[in-house]
Each structure stands twice: as structure tokens, then as C-alpha cells.
Design a protein around this motif. Sequence first.
Motif, mmCIF file in Angstrom:
data_model
loop_
_atom_site.group_PDB
_atom_site.id
_atom_site.type_symbol
_atom_site.label_atom_id
_atom_site.label_comp_id
_atom_site.label_asym_id
_atom_site.label_seq_id
_atom_site.Cartn_x
_atom_site.Cartn_y
_atom_site.Cartn_z
ATOM 1 N N LYS A 40 -7.494 -130.534 -42.031
ATOM 2 C CA LYS A 40 -8.329 -131.066 -40.939
ATOM 3 C C LYS A 40 -9.680 -130.372 -40.922
ATOM 4 O O LYS A 40 -10.718 -130.993 -40.709
ATOM 5 C CB LYS A 40 -7.610 -130.864 -39.596
ATOM 6 C CG LYS A 40 -6.609 -131.972 -39.299
ATOM 7 C CD LYS A 40 -5.995 -131.793 -37.946
ATOM 8 C CE LYS A 40 -4.961 -132.895 -37.693
ATOM 9 N NZ LYS A 40 -4.112 -132.591 -36.543
ATOM 10 N N LEU A 41 -9.631 -129.054 -41.156
ATOM 11 C CA LEU A 41 -10.880 -128.285 -41.174
ATOM 12 C C LEU A 41 -11.770 -128.745 -42.332
ATOM 13 O O LEU A 41 -12.978 -128.927 -42.164
ATOM 14 C CB LEU A 41 -10.553 -126.790 -41.317
ATOM 15 C CG LEU A 41 -11.753 -125.847 -41.258
ATOM 16 C CD1 LEU A 41 -12.436 -125.902 -39.896
ATOM 17 C CD2 LEU A 41 -11.322 -124.417 -41.563
ATOM 18 N N ILE A 42 -11.146 -128.969 -43.473
ATOM 19 C CA ILE A 42 -11.903 -129.449 -44.655
ATOM 20 C C ILE A 42 -12.550 -130.791 -44.334
ATOM 21 O O ILE A 42 -13.734 -131.016 -44.610
ATOM 22 C CB ILE A 42 -10.974 -129.565 -45.891
ATOM 23 C CG1 ILE A 42 -10.550 -128.174 -46.350
ATOM 24 C CG2 ILE A 42 -11.657 -130.319 -47.022
ATOM 25 C CD1 ILE A 42 -9.425 -128.163 -47.360
ATOM 26 N N ASP A 43 -11.779 -131.665 -43.680
ATOM 27 C CA ASP A 43 -12.310 -132.981 -43.301
ATOM 28 C C ASP A 43 -13.516 -132.832 -42.386
ATOM 29 O O ASP A 43 -14.525 -133.515 -42.529
ATOM 30 C CB ASP A 43 -11.220 -133.797 -42.585
ATOM 31 C CG ASP A 43 -10.381 -134.580 -43.575
ATOM 32 O OD1 ASP A 43 -10.802 -134.660 -44.742
ATOM 33 O OD2 ASP A 43 -9.324 -135.092 -43.178
ATOM 34 N N GLU A 102 -19.393 -133.098 -41.465
ATOM 35 C CA GLU A 102 -20.638 -132.553 -40.924
ATOM 36 C C GLU A 102 -21.658 -132.177 -41.990
ATOM 37 O O GLU A 102 -22.836 -132.029 -41.687
ATOM 38 C CB GLU A 102 -20.315 -131.319 -40.050
ATOM 39 C CG GLU A 102 -19.618 -131.723 -38.750
ATOM 40 C CD GLU A 102 -19.155 -130.512 -37.964
ATOM 41 O OE1 GLU A 102 -19.536 -129.390 -38.330
ATOM 42 O OE2 GLU A 102 -18.400 -130.706 -36.995
ATOM 43 N N THR A 103 -21.217 -131.985 -43.191
ATOM 44 C CA THR A 103 -22.153 -131.475 -44.202
ATOM 45 C C THR A 103 -22.505 -132.470 -45.316
ATOM 46 O O THR A 103 -23.481 -132.282 -46.003
ATOM 47 C CB THR A 103 -21.579 -130.210 -44.888
ATOM 48 O OG1 THR A 103 -20.298 -130.552 -45.437
ATOM 49 C CG2 THR A 103 -21.459 -129.063 -43.912
ATOM 50 N N ILE A 104 -21.677 -133.510 -45.484
ATOM 51 C CA ILE A 104 -21.954 -134.411 -46.617
ATOM 52 C C ILE A 104 -22.531 -135.730 -46.131
ATOM 53 O O ILE A 104 -22.038 -136.325 -45.177
ATOM 54 C CB ILE A 104 -20.658 -134.676 -47.434
ATOM 55 C CG1 ILE A 104 -20.121 -133.359 -47.997
ATOM 56 C CG2 ILE A 104 -20.922 -135.656 -48.574
ATOM 57 C CD1 ILE A 104 -18.774 -133.469 -48.659
ATOM 58 N N GLU A 105 -23.611 -136.158 -46.793
ATOM 59 C CA GLU A 105 -24.170 -137.475 -46.493
ATOM 60 C C GLU A 105 -23.824 -138.400 -47.639
ATOM 61 O O GLU A 105 -23.957 -138.025 -48.806
ATOM 62 C CB GLU A 105 -25.698 -137.370 -46.380
ATOM 63 C CG GLU A 105 -26.171 -137.095 -44.970
ATOM 64 C CD GLU A 105 -27.686 -137.079 -44.898
ATOM 65 O OE1 GLU A 105 -28.308 -137.943 -45.560
ATOM 66 O OE2 GLU A 105 -28.236 -136.209 -44.215
ATOM 67 N N TYR A 106 -23.362 -139.583 -47.292
ATOM 68 C CA TYR A 106 -22.996 -140.537 -48.340
ATOM 69 C C TYR A 106 -24.078 -141.602 -48.458
ATOM 70 O O TYR A 106 -24.542 -142.136 -47.444
ATOM 71 C CB TYR A 106 -21.666 -141.222 -48.022
ATOM 72 C CG TYR A 106 -20.494 -140.271 -48.022
ATOM 73 C CD1 TYR A 106 -19.850 -139.971 -49.215
ATOM 74 C CD2 TYR A 106 -20.064 -139.657 -46.854
ATOM 75 C CE1 TYR A 106 -18.778 -139.087 -49.233
ATOM 76 C CE2 TYR A 106 -18.998 -138.777 -46.859
ATOM 77 C CZ TYR A 106 -18.355 -138.489 -48.048
ATOM 78 O OH TYR A 106 -17.308 -137.627 -48.077
ATOM 79 N N GLY A 107 -24.468 -141.895 -49.680
ATOM 80 C CA GLY A 107 -25.471 -142.938 -49.889
ATOM 81 C C GLY A 107 -24.789 -144.269 -50.137
ATOM 82 O O GLY A 107 -23.587 -144.414 -49.927
ATOM 83 N N GLY A 108 -25.557 -145.236 -50.603
ATOM 84 C CA GLY A 108 -24.977 -146.538 -50.939
ATOM 85 C C GLY A 108 -24.091 -146.411 -52.167
ATOM 86 O O GLY A 108 -24.374 -145.604 -53.051
#
Lengths: 156, 409
Positions: free
Chosen positions: B10-13, B18-24
Motif C-alpha cells: 500500500k505504501l509503495i502504491d 504521488e511521485t510518478i506522472e504518466y504520459g500518453g
Amino acid sequence: MKDKLIRLAIFTLGLIVISVGLMELLLSLTGETLVVGGVIVFSGSFMLWRGLVLGSAGVFMVFALRIQNPVEVKAQVLLASIMISIVGGMEVLDLILSSIPGEGSRWISTAGEFVGAYGGPYQPAVFLLPLSLILVVAMNRNMADHGGETSHEQGR
Amino acid sequence: MKFTTEERWKLIDRIARETIEYGGEETTTKSILAELTVKPATGIPFAVAILYGFWSFFGSFAGFFTDGFFVRIFDEYWLPWLQGVFPYEGSWLYYILVGDPEATNSFEAFGMLTSGLFVAIGIVLPAIIAFYFIITLLEDSGYMPRLAVLVDTFLHKIGLHGFAVVPMILSLGCNVPGVESTRTLETKKQRFMMMILLSIFIPCGAQIGVMLSLIPEYTGYIMLYLMVGFFVFGFILNRVIPGKSPEIITDVPPFRAPEPQNVQRKMMTKIKGFFADAIPFVLLGVGLVNVLYLGGVIDWLSDLFAPVFTTWFGVPKETVIPLISGFLRKDLAVAQLSAIDMTGFQLITSVVLISIYFPCIATFSMIVKEGRKSGGVLRVLGGSLLVLGVVVFLWGGLLHLLGMLLGVA
């Protein structure tokens, strides 16, 4: 028009593949062999597995028609086509390999024995294999006519 | 501060959110196809198709070389030549190296240079080449990690993980590469468990082939009983054997066409390894069996176990002889069984016993070899024999009991 034709082809081939799969499943349970028209034979040790694979491939084809995105339709039909190709391709390979060793004192078959080994009857998957490949090629061409296959989706 | 596994995930999720942005994301036929192969609804039938292809290729390829050429080379040329030129006929040395001087085929000669070489080169080598070829294609195309993901949940129930499917598949063709490939598993516990389970419960391709040709009506029941045994004893062994069964995180690469050069290089490495490591073990194993025969140990074992076979397992005492020859060739042992007068249920029990009572000589040799890397030869062998003994008595006896309850034994 071309789209409709391809969808009709997917549906028809899907139904045929399901029927073949069901027939193989049924015959594997009864342990019988069936020859259709002297050309197609339902027999062999792994009919149950062939039936499962072909039956599922047919269902994938028919259910692909419910999908809206053409790229997804093509992927699902391709998956089914690969499954059909595995079954059909292995039958062809077996036919080729078993035609090479000779009888009696000969190491390699004579030309007559070699050609005779291809006299049939054949497993139904041998006939389904080219049909499914033609379908995939037609879908590829149709998609190329519509400007390629890539679609973009927003990530998670 | 200590986290449970669930809390850790859950912590990893949360950190990932909060830290990864996903592009197209580009969606192509290949990416959707890759996704379809890990979804259970489409992935499982596809995996069945792959296994079918795998098995068919093995049958055609190995059959082509073994039946088409090697049987003839060994039976018509090698065996008669060796019987003619080898001196000291009737001596121990002759019996150990050449075997029965009256034998007309390499199946039955039982010598190190006849049956030993035939098993290693005529039977196992084509099987190994066929299996390594397909396994390399599956690895290099990116399918193997997908198969591992697909079966991971299932195999976790018995303390293994998705990649344990590789030795399982290999063993369905030949237990030797199956045992060899257990080295890819993480812990000694997993390697030991897998070696035991597959050498007991997974019949090799040759044995399945003979079963299908001689007793097709019973093969399905026998395979089902063995598969249930695989999971029941896997579940028990996971709880009894100390050691870790760690989770794995694996990268699932995109599908790609295998590079012929890579395939060739991998195949050559594996085949060289087989020649250098496995063949000497198989030959030594055959020699050992011959020494035991000559020393009267095998006959003594036959007399010793005859009462157990008739009472505990409910099979005729004549079954002891095929069981002993099954140490050399299980497929041949199944063929020998079919010549003994017994009921259908006794035949099922006998074939199950041949499968579970002891691995064949080639597999046994490989277990000894791989045992060095899985906790020591003595430990692995001792543990294997203990588990084998328990499994044979419990699983074989249970089958007899089931037969009695059903009124067929």
C-alpha cells in the motif's frame, strides 16, 4: 463496405473454428474418429487439447466483433489466428517430418513415399490455418488504408 | 517500525501515486496482444495453445530423430558391432559395458555403452534440443515472463512462483532438463521441492507417449491423479520443509522477434552443457544399476517388496520387475506392464506406481548433480528418498483404498 466484409469473415471463420473445436472435444470424449469427405479427419491423441484451443480461438474471433476499437479487434483476431496457426502448423510440421525417414533398409523415403505421405486426409486445422492468416492479412491492409493502427490512450 | 507485506505494498502504491506522472500511452496491436496474454480469460487458453504447440513440436522433432534414425543406428549398427568386437563375453566387464549378449535392441541390452548411450544420445538429446529450442524462443520472444505472471498466484499456494512453470513444462517432455532448470529458482527450498515434485509426479514425454498408445482409456485418469498429487504434496512440502519462498518482482518485456544468433548461442551453450555434465552421469548410473544386478541386489529387492505390492498396493507381484526396469526406462516399464495379466484398475495403479516410485536413471543422475547446488548431494538425496518413500506409500496406498471403496480393486 470492406469493414463489413471483414467483420462478416471474422464471424464466419469464428463460427467454423468453434464448430471444429466442439467436434474435436466431442469426439475426444467418445473416442471416435471421423472422416469428412475423405479429406478432413478428426483423429489423434490430443483431440481434447486441440478442441479446447480451437474452440477458444473461435470464441475469441466471434467476441472480437463486440469490441469498438479496431486495433483491439485486430489484436484479438490475431491472438486467435496464432492459436489456430500453432495447431495447424504443428500438423504440417509432423506431416513433413514423418514423410522423410524411409521404410525398411532405406534411410530416406523414395520420391513416391515422400509424395504419398502428403496424400491426406488432413486435420481440420490444416485448412483453418491459411484462412486465418488471410483474414489477418486482410485486416492489416484494411487498417493501413484507414491510416495505420496506432491509437493513443491517456495513461493511468 | 515494521510493516506487513500488505502495508508495504500500500505504501509503495501511495508513493508511486504521488511521485510518478504518466504520459500518453501508445496502444498498438502488439501492446494489446501482450496484454491479452496475461489476462486469465484470454491468457489461459493461449497458454494451453502454447503448451500444445510445445508438446507437438517435441513429439514430431524427437520422434523424427529417435524413431527415424537413432533407433536404427543403435539397433542395426552400433549394438551388433559392439557385441561382435567387445572381448570377454560373459564377464562382469562385458555385462556392465555391453549388457546382455543376446539382446537384439539397445532398449534391452542394459549396458553402459549400449542402453546408456542410447538413452543419453538417442532419446534424451533430441528431446533436449527440441525443448531448449522452444524454451529459448519463448524466453526471447517475451512470452515466458507472461506465462510466469499468469500462473504465479496458482503456484504460490505451494510455495513456488510463476517461473517454476518452466521446469514443469520441460519435465513433461523429459525430466532431465526439468531438473536442470530448477537452478533458476531462488532458494534451496524451492529447488529441492521442485526437483522432488517433478521427478515424482510429472511423467516424461516418452512415458506419456507409451501410455497413450497402450492404455489410452486410462491415461487421463492417471494424469489427473498425478497432477492432484503434485499439488497436494507441494502444499504439504511447503509447510514441512524449512526455508524461504520469496516473492518475485519480474519485468514483463514487450513482445519481440527472437534473434536467430541469440537463439543459436543459447542452444549451443545448453547442448554443450548437456554433453559435458549430463551424459557422464547417465552412463555412470547405468553402470551402477548393472553392478547392483550382478551383485544380486535387484533380485533381493524384488523378493523383499513382492508382499508389499500385493497387499498394500493391490497389484500383482510380477509388477516388481517392470518397476525395477523402470529405473532405466519408464516408458519401457509401462510397455512391460501391459503384458501382465491384471484388471484395469490394477493397471492404473501400476502405471501410477511406475511414475511415482523412483525417478528414471537419467533424472536420478541429474538430481545428484543438481543436488550439489541445492543444499548438498547427501541432503538432497536423503530428503528425496524420504519424500519418495512417503509419497509412494501414501499416494499409491490411497489409490488402492479408493479402488476398494469404489469396488474396482
